[in-house]
Design a protein around this motif. Structure first.
Motif, PDB file in Angstrom:
ATOM      1  N   ARG A 123      34.616  17.944  26.160  1.00 43.43           N
ATOM      2  CA  ARG A 123      33.100  17.509  26.267  1.00 43.43           C
ATOM      3  C   ARG A 123      32.566  17.176  27.553  1.00 43.43           C
ATOM      4  O   ARG A 123      31.384  17.811  27.804  1.00 43.43           O
ATOM      5  CB  ARG A 123      32.744  16.383  25.208  1.00 43.43           C
ATOM      6  N   TYR A 124      33.281  16.140  28.069  1.00 42.51           N
ATOM      7  CA  TYR A 124      32.780  15.823  29.435  1.00 42.51           C
ATOM      8  C   TYR A 124      33.347  16.319  30.560  1.00 42.51           C
ATOM      9  O   TYR A 124      32.817  16.082  31.769  1.00 42.51           O
ATOM     10  CB  TYR A 124      32.651  14.226  29.372  1.00 42.51           C
ATOM     11  N   PHE A 125      34.712  17.002  30.759  1.00 41.04           N
ATOM     12  CA  PHE A 125      35.122  17.405  31.843  1.00 41.04           C
ATOM     13  C   PHE A 125      34.948  19.047  31.864  1.00 41.04           C
ATOM     14  O   PHE A 125      34.389  19.545  32.829  1.00 41.04           O
ATOM     15  CB  PHE A 125      36.623  17.258  31.993  1.00 41.04           C
ATOM     16  N   ASP A 127      32.521  20.348  29.891  1.00 40.15           N
ATOM     17  CA  ASP A 127      31.262  20.662  29.265  1.00 40.15           C
ATOM     18  C   ASP A 127      31.206  21.432  28.158  1.00 40.15           C
ATOM     19  O   ASP A 127      30.244  22.428  28.307  1.00 40.15           O
ATOM     20  CB  ASP A 127      30.580  21.049  30.524  1.00 40.15           C
TER      21      ASP A 127
ATOM     22  N   ILE B   4      26.771   8.562  30.418  1.00 39.04           N
ATOM     23  CA  ILE B   4      27.641   9.986  30.199  1.00 39.04           C
ATOM     24  C   ILE B   4      27.805  10.553  31.541  1.00 39.04           C
ATOM     25  O   ILE B   4      28.647  11.280  31.910  1.00 39.04           O
ATOM     26  CB  ILE B   4      26.789  10.837  29.296  1.00 39.04           C
ATOM     27  N   LEU B   7      30.584   9.170  33.500  1.00 35.15           N
ATOM     28  CA  LEU B   7      31.885   9.371  32.667  1.00 35.15           C
ATOM     29  C   LEU B   7      32.082  10.799  33.366  1.00 35.15           C
ATOM     30  O   LEU B   7      33.386  10.901  33.669  1.00 35.15           O
ATOM     31  CB  LEU B   7      31.788   9.398  31.440  1.00 35.15           C
ATOM     32  N   ARG B   8      31.193  11.978  33.243  1.00 36.66           N
ATOM     33  CA  ARG B   8      31.641  13.040  33.965  1.00 36.66           C
ATOM     34  C   ARG B   8      31.933  12.748  35.303  1.00 36.66           C
ATOM     35  O   ARG B   8      33.025  13.675  35.755  1.00 36.66           O
ATOM     36  CB  ARG B   8      30.095  13.942  33.877  1.00 36.66           C
ATOM     37  N   LEU B  11      35.634  11.377  35.615  1.00 35.03           N
ATOM     38  CA  LEU B  11      36.642  12.506  35.032  1.00 35.03           C
ATOM     39  C   LEU B  11      36.767  13.527  36.327  1.00 35.03           C
ATOM     40  O   LEU B  11      37.865  13.997  36.413  1.00 35.03           O
ATOM     41  CB  LEU B  11      36.073  12.977  33.981  1.00 35.03           C
ATOM     42  N   ASP B  12      35.596  13.802  36.773  1.00 37.91           N
ATOM     43  CA  ASP B  12      35.713  14.912  38.013  1.00 37.91           C
ATOM     44  C   ASP B  12      36.388  14.302  39.207  1.00 37.91           C
ATOM     45  O   ASP B  12      37.256  14.773  39.584  1.00 37.91           O
ATOM     46  CB  ASP B  12      34.383  15.438  38.297  1.00 37.91           C
TER      47      ASP B  12
END
Lengths: 182, 299
Positions: A123-125, A127, B4, B7-8, B11-12
């Motif tokens: 979901r968040y890496f 997308d 969020i 968080l994104r 993670l990146d």
């Protein structure tokens, strides 16, 4: 199997991204992540002649998630060999610093279940939408929603992701509101 | 971590400095091991089925709608008896009927072996896998080299890769037997009276056999045609040259039921022992005369 030249190109282009996903799926176990990527690419290699719709990365991603979900059943046991020689040589990289920087989110991810980690990574890496994530994991949309909610709830209170203390913060209530967003 | 987006970003950022190098040789070695495991699993599953006597005669040859059909019996029609698995208990995959003789022969000079080409289904009714196996003509050992798994829709068609994708009625793969000789093999998800395979403007009738476990129809045909180019997968677009394959199924009245040209499931290649390791000759050799007659003769 006649091997398309583009397979090597694909490996060069996508290994890095797959490895990053693997790192998130395994909660920062880099050796296992590398193993996961290698196994994924091996599966991809066998299926490559049939992957003609240009979505090789999608195929690899799904394979990797499935392998990770069912890791111990699908992968062969790795045999360890004892040796008196240490193969690693220092290359001057400050791994300690790298680890420290990477450690917070990865350590927090270790507190999640495999499915929750997979949901967060997809979901968040990567997308993906919730529906795409459900398709990818082979579960219902509701399962993704609940896993996602649980994962975010755990991350929200994870001490590894706690904001540095702000003793002089004038708006503690506002900060709390931001936290509730996820 | 506030939201969020944070968080994104984390993670990146926290995976951005990773480096990895996986040698191509390692990938190929692992791929060989995967293929070996897949073959061994299938063989073990077959052993279980044989051991408990659980393989009824699923396969019916020469099926036509509304007619009685002869029962397929391994060893009949002068064909060698197909697929005997070693008695090794254990395994996870169920057989969906015995393998079918295609009558085609593959010469693999790289391993100095000649193989008979067999096709079949494994897995479960709802998650079957189309398999292509090769039987060593000297030792009768059968190796599964190619497995394509897919889902099955409630109406019997092959499910698309993702939810919402269209379903497919045909799966068709091609094995180059020589410079101007190909074997096309596959399945149709309905009953058919006749199936033709076409390329370069020439249609050829295929042999057909019904698989009772799934209701699907196998087809296979050796024909004189230029093989699909080996580099056809190198571009994101589906290949559209003259060698592109069209498959058409007809009912008893000769009316076309379904047809498919190219696309994701028509015109794939077949993994095989000849191309699995470097060949000294480089090009595929011409096929030998088939070693057995096939029950269903094309029109």
């Amino acid at each position: 199997m006649p091997e398309p030249e583009s397979f090597d190109d694909f490996v060069r282009a996508c290994s890095y991204r797959l490895y990053r996903v693997g790192c998130l799926l395994t909660g920062g176990d880099l050796a296992r992540a590398e193993d996961l990527v290698a196994e994924t690419l091996a599966r991809l290699y066998l299926a490559w002649p049939r992957i003609r719709d240009g979505d090789g990365f999608g195929y690899a991603r799904r394979t990797m998630v499935n392998l990770h979900t069912d890791w111990w059943r699908r992968l062969p046991r790795r045999h360890e060999t004892l040796t008196g020689e240490v193969p690693d040589v220092p290359d001057g990289t400050d791994h300690g610093n790298q680890l420290a920087r990477r450690d917070s989110i990865v350590r927090a991810l270790r507190g999640l279940t495999r499915r929750e980690r997979a949901v967060v990574a997809l979901r968040y890496f990567l997308d993906l939408t919730e529906q795409e994530t459900a398709n990818e994991l082979g579960v219902s949309l509701g399962t993704v929603k609940s896993a996602n909610a649980r994962a975010l709830a755990k991350l929200r209170v994870s001490p590894d992701l706690a904001e540095p203390a702000r003793s002089a913060s004038p708006l503690p209530a506002a900060a709390s509101a931001l936290h509730r967003e996820f | 971590m506030k939201d969020i987006d944070d968080l994104r970003h984390a993670l990146d950022a926290e995976t951005a400095d990773l480096t990895v190098h996986i040698p191509a040789s390692l990938i190929r070695r692992r791929a060989r091991r995967v293929r070996t495991r897949q073959g061994a699993t299938l063989a073990a599953a077959g052993a279980v089925a044989v051991a408990v006597g659980a393989i009824p005669a699923f396969l019916l040859i020469g099926a036509t709608p509304g007619s009685s059909v002869p029962e397929y019996a391994p060893g009949a029609f002068g064909c060698p008896t197909p697929t005997r698995f070693p008695p090794d208990p254990g395994g996870e995959v169920r057989s969906l009927g015995p393998l079918v003789e295609t009558g085609a022969t593959l010469d693999a000079p790289n391993v100095n072996t000649r193989y008979d080409v067999l096709i079949g289904l494994e897995g479960t009714r709802d998650q079957p896998g189309f398999i292509v196996a090769f039987r060593d003509q000297e030792t009768a050992a059968v190796q599964v080299w190619d497995t394509l798994g897919f889902g099955r829709e409630s109406n019997g068609d092959i499910a698309g890769k993702r939810a919402g994708d269209p379903a497919y009625q045909f799966l068709s793969s091609q094995l180059a037997l020589g410079p101007n000789k190909v074997l096309d093999i596959g399945l149709y998800t309905r009953a058919a009276h006749r199936i033709t395979v076409t390329s370069e403007g020439h249609a050829t009738d295929a042999h057909i056999a019904k698989n009772a476990a799934t209701g699907w129809t196998f087809f296979w045909v050796q024909r004189s045609a230029r093989p699909l180019p080996t580099d056809r997968f190198a571009t994101p677009e589906h290949y559209r040259g003259p060698e592109q394959v069209t498959v058409t199924a007809y009912d008893g009245a000769g009316r076309p039921q379904h047809t498919a040209t190219g696309g994701p499931l028509v015109g794939g290649s077949v993994q095989n022992p000849r191309d699995g390791s470097p060949s000294e000759s480089g090009a595929p050799s011409a096929t030998a005369v088939p070693t057995c007659l096939i029950a269903s003769t094309p029109k």
